[in-house]
Design an enzyme around this catalytic site. Structure first.
Site, PDB file in Angstrom:
ATOM      1  CG  ASN A   9      -1.853   1.179   1.278  1.00 15.28           C
ATOM      2  OD1 ASN A   9      -1.807   2.065   0.423  1.00 15.28           O
ATOM      3  ND2 ASN A   9      -2.702   1.210   2.280  1.00 15.28           N
ATOM      4  N   PRO A  10       1.011   1.943  -1.119  1.00 17.95           N
ATOM      5  CG  PRO A  10       0.568   3.006  -3.148  1.00 17.95           C
ATOM      6  CD  PRO A  10       0.277   1.744  -2.380  1.00 17.95           C
ATOM      7  N   GLY A  66      -0.893  -1.202   6.843  1.00 18.87           N
ATOM      8  CA  GLY A  66      -1.408  -1.259   8.199  1.00 18.87           C
ATOM      9  C   GLY A  66      -2.447  -2.351   8.359  1.00 18.87           C
ATOM     10  CG  ASP A  67      -3.724  -3.253  12.282  1.00 15.11           C
ATOM     11  OD1 ASP A  67      -2.839  -4.111  12.168  1.00 15.11           O
ATOM     12  OD2 ASP A  67      -3.811  -2.493  13.261  1.00 15.11           O
ATOM     13  N   GLY A  68      -5.704  -2.251   8.246  1.00 12.00           N
ATOM     14  CA  GLY A  68      -6.756  -2.239   7.231  1.00 12.00           C
ATOM     15  C   GLY A  68      -6.318  -2.918   5.949  1.00 12.00           C
ATOM     16  CB  THR A  69      -3.115  -2.827   4.055  1.00 13.91           C
ATOM     17  OG1 THR A  69      -3.175  -1.417   3.830  1.00 13.91           O
ATOM     18  CG2 THR A  69      -2.536  -3.507   2.823  1.00 13.91           C
ATOM     19  CB  THR A  93      -1.406   5.315  10.841  1.00 12.12           C
ATOM     20  OG1 THR A  93      -1.422   5.917   9.548  1.00 12.12           O
ATOM     21  CG2 THR A  93      -1.354   6.420  11.891  1.00 12.12           C
ATOM     22  CG  ASP A 214      -6.946 -17.752  23.123  1.00  9.41           C
ATOM     23  OD1 ASP A 214      -7.375 -17.382  22.018  1.00  9.41           O
ATOM     24  OD2 ASP A 214      -7.063 -17.068  24.162  1.00  9.41           O
ATOM     25  CD  GLU A 271     -10.009   0.458   5.920  1.00 11.97           C
ATOM     26  OE1 GLU A 271     -10.896   0.972   5.205  1.00 11.97           O
ATOM     27  OE2 GLU A 271      -8.829   0.853   5.943  1.00 11.97           O
TER      28      GLU A 271
END
Length: 297
Positions: A9-10, A66-69, A93, A214, A271
């Site tokens: 993701n640029p 990031g997590d969204g990607t 971020t 877990d 998101e």
């Protein structure tokens, strides 16, 4: 040479991956891999990155973002029936899930950690049939990351979230919610709730007991309390003592159902999430990752 699909993701973080593309390719070539890049473009569907998976036998997928990607890639993998391992370069971020796995922010160090590691199977969260890697949330402030301008995030990083959160203070109110699971039923007022597969949200370590292997999700509900009680509760959050607070409901579960008619949004790793009602499940050991560090006791 073995092949790696490199999805980057640029726009993530401060565009740091753009200055390190050659480094990523160099390190993989030295390790005997050919890198096949796919650049995530604004408005494009990341599922296009998987169009050649039926013809090419990829060893793993390297994700820079990031997590969204990561969520977008994992959901596209599920749609296409792709089950190869992933490696994460946390250049977004917040990078909560990457940090939870123990991935360094330095790109060279992260690549070397991925290239020298074994595969680990970790859990995934699933909310109304959409997967998330780190946290699903709802209530006050949980859509702050959705509302934060991407250019502001790239300029001042996590501070942009905090500034946006301050703008939301006039909307502060208690919210009525109904939650059902085998372990806990709750019907009453809250400020916000989070369902974790990882441990942190916005770099706040909230799910201190979470373990992504877990087979359980960690649910944290911050009940609606008197404003005067919020400051001591926040202090407990900073100390990691909030899970024992009488103003917090905490439990582990592999499935829960949530109803709310307050007109609030849901959030999945920064998101927009689905509308209510929500069914959230833990998909046990559904994701294979490279580079995960064992947690120190």
């Amino acid at each position: 040479m073995k092949k790696v699909k490199f999805i980057y993701n640029p726009y993530a973080g401060e565009n740091v991956i753009l200055d390190n593309l050659d480094l990523v390719i160099k390190l993989h070539q030295e390790a005997g891999y050919t890198v096949v890049p796919y650049r995530i473009d604004s408005g494009a569907d990341v599922i296009e990155a998987f169009m050649d998976f039926k013809e090419v036998n990829y060893s793993y997928i390297l994700i820079a973002g990031g997590d969204g990607t990561i969520d977008n890639v994992v959901n596209a993998m599920a749609k296409e029936g792709v089950s190869v391992p992933i490696g994460i370069l946390p250049v977004g971020t917040a990078n909560d899930f990457g940090k939870f796995l123990g991935m360094p922010s330095n790109i060279e160090a992260a690549c070397r950690q991925i290239l020298s590691s074994e595969v680990t199977a970790v859990d995934l969260g699933c909310i109304n049939e959409k997967y998330f890697v780190n946290v699903a949330s709802t209530g006050l402030f949980t859509d702050v990351s959705q509302k934060t301008d991407i250019n502001l995030k790239n300029t001042i990083g996590k501070l942009a979230y905090y500034l946006k959160g301050l703008e939301e203070l006039p909307n502060f109110r208690k919210l009525y919610i109904k939650i059902n699971s085998k372990e806990m039923n709750y019907e009453g007022y809250m400020y916000f709730m989070l369902v974790f597969n990882g441990q942190t949200a916005g770099n706040f370590k909230l799910a201190t007991k979470a373990d992504a292997t877990d087979g359980m999700l960690d649910v944290i509900i911050f009940k609606a309390v008197n404003i005067m009680e919020l400051i001591p509760l926040f202090v407990k959050v900073l100390r990691g003592e909030h899970l024992e607070s009488e103003n917090v409901i905490y439990f582990k579960t592999d499935e829960l159902h949530i109803e709310c008619e307050e007109g609030i949004l849901t959030d999945i790793d920064g998101e927009k999430g689905p509308d209510f009602p929500l069914t959230i499940k833990c998909k046990k050991r559904a994701l294979k990752v490279l580079g995960m560090k064992e947690k120190e006791e």
